[in-house]
Write a protein that holds these residues in place. Sequence first.
Motif, short mmCIF file in Angstrom:
data_model
loop_
_atom_site.label_atom_id
_atom_site.label_comp_id
_atom_site.label_asym_id
_atom_site.label_seq_id
_atom_site.Cartn_x
_atom_site.Cartn_y
_atom_site.Cartn_z
N LEU A 12 -9.35 5.90 -2.65
CA LEU A 12 -8.42 6.42 -1.88
C LEU A 12 -7.26 5.25 -2.13
O LEU A 12 -7.42 4.15 -1.40
CB LEU A 12 -8.56 6.67 -0.49
CG LEU A 12 -9.82 7.65 -0.30
CD1 LEU A 12 -9.98 7.78 1.22
CD2 LEU A 12 -9.37 8.93 -0.60
N VAL A 13 -6.12 5.73 -2.51
CA VAL A 13 -4.96 4.86 -2.71
C VAL A 13 -4.06 5.40 -1.71
O VAL A 13 -3.31 6.38 -1.58
CB VAL A 13 -4.27 4.87 -3.99
CG1 VAL A 13 -2.95 4.09 -4.18
CG2 VAL A 13 -5.34 4.60 -5.16
N ALA A 14 -3.77 4.55 -0.60
CA ALA A 14 -2.42 4.79 0.45
C ALA A 14 -2.11 3.35 1.06
O ALA A 14 -2.87 2.38 1.03
CB ALA A 14 -3.43 5.47 1.34
N ASP A 15 -0.88 3.62 1.54
CA ASP A 15 -0.46 2.48 2.25
C ASP A 15 -0.73 2.86 3.55
O ASP A 15 0.22 3.72 4.20
CB ASP A 15 0.94 2.71 1.91
CG ASP A 15 2.00 1.31 2.63
OD1 ASP A 15 1.21 0.84 3.49
OD2 ASP A 15 3.06 1.15 2.42
N LEU A 16 -1.47 2.20 4.24
CA LEU A 16 -1.80 2.62 5.90
C LEU A 16 -0.94 1.93 6.80
O LEU A 16 -1.21 2.08 8.01
CB LEU A 16 -3.12 1.94 5.96
CG LEU A 16 -4.35 2.60 5.32
CD1 LEU A 16 -5.65 2.10 5.58
CD2 LEU A 16 -4.40 4.08 5.28
N THR A 17 0.29 1.27 6.30
CA THR A 17 1.29 0.71 7.28
C THR A 17 2.31 1.79 7.66
O THR A 17 3.00 2.08 8.52
CB THR A 17 2.14 -0.26 6.64
OG1 THR A 17 2.78 0.07 5.63
CG2 THR A 17 1.37 -1.52 6.25
N GLN A 18 1.87 3.21 6.86
CA GLN A 18 2.85 4.40 7.12
C GLN A 18 1.86 5.63 7.63
O GLN A 18 0.79 5.80 7.14
CB GLN A 18 3.41 4.96 5.96
CG GLN A 18 4.26 3.81 5.14
CD GLN A 18 5.54 3.37 5.99
OE1 GLN A 18 6.02 4.13 6.60
NE2 GLN A 18 5.81 1.90 6.04
N PRO A 19 2.40 6.16 8.55
CA PRO A 19 1.62 7.27 9.18
C PRO A 19 1.22 8.33 8.15
O PRO A 19 -0.06 8.67 8.32
CB PRO A 19 2.61 7.99 10.24
CG PRO A 19 3.79 6.77 10.70
CD PRO A 19 3.82 6.30 9.37
N GLU A 20 2.05 8.67 7.36
CA GLU A 20 1.48 9.66 6.29
C GLU A 20 0.50 9.19 5.33
O GLU A 20 -0.31 9.79 4.92
CB GLU A 20 2.89 10.22 5.61
CG GLU A 20 3.60 9.09 4.72
CD GLU A 20 4.69 8.48 5.47
OE1 GLU A 20 5.44 7.61 4.95
OE2 GLU A 20 4.84 8.73 6.57
N GLY A 21 0.33 7.71 5.05
CA GLY A 21 -0.58 7.18 4.52
C GLY A 21 -1.82 7.08 5.12
O GLY A 21 -2.91 7.40 4.63
N MET A 22 -1.65 6.82 6.51
CA MET A 22 -3.17 7.01 6.98
C MET A 22 -3.63 8.46 7.29
O MET A 22 -4.64 8.70 7.12
CB MET A 22 -2.70 6.59 8.82
CG MET A 22 -2.44 5.24 8.79
SD MET A 22 -2.30 4.67 10.53
CE MET A 22 -0.79 4.41 10.88
N GLN A 23 -2.87 9.43 7.56
CA GLN A 23 -3.10 10.67 7.45
C GLN A 23 -3.84 11.28 5.94
O GLN A 23 -4.99 12.07 6.21
CB GLN A 23 -2.11 11.79 7.94
CG GLN A 23 -1.71 11.48 9.34
CD GLN A 23 -0.08 12.21 9.74
OE1 GLN A 23 0.33 12.66 8.84
NE2 GLN A 23 0.21 12.32 10.95
N ALA A 24 -3.04 10.88 4.99
CA ALA A 24 -3.61 11.34 3.73
C ALA A 24 -4.90 10.75 3.58
O ALA A 24 -5.90 11.50 2.98
CB ALA A 24 -2.66 10.85 2.73
#
Length: 72
Positions: A53-65
């Motif tokens: 899973l590629v995501a930027d978890l510093t952003q809320p939308e990244g955490m949700q995705a």
Amino acid sequence: MVSTVMITGASGNLGRAVAAAFEATGAQVALVDRQRDRLEKHYGIESAQRQYLVADLTQPEGMQAAAKAAID
């Protein structure tokens, strides 16, 4: 019942150790990092037991995705 574990920072040393421990138990692992190439470098190809899973978890939308992708 097979558990799914989401591991953040999966390309780092601690993340790789945690992933290996959970994989050894038979758990499915959802490995999260900001760059897919780092996951591929350390883990090789995805498998039935291993999901990238590629995501930027510093952003809320990244955490949700990432959370949604891990359970889908």
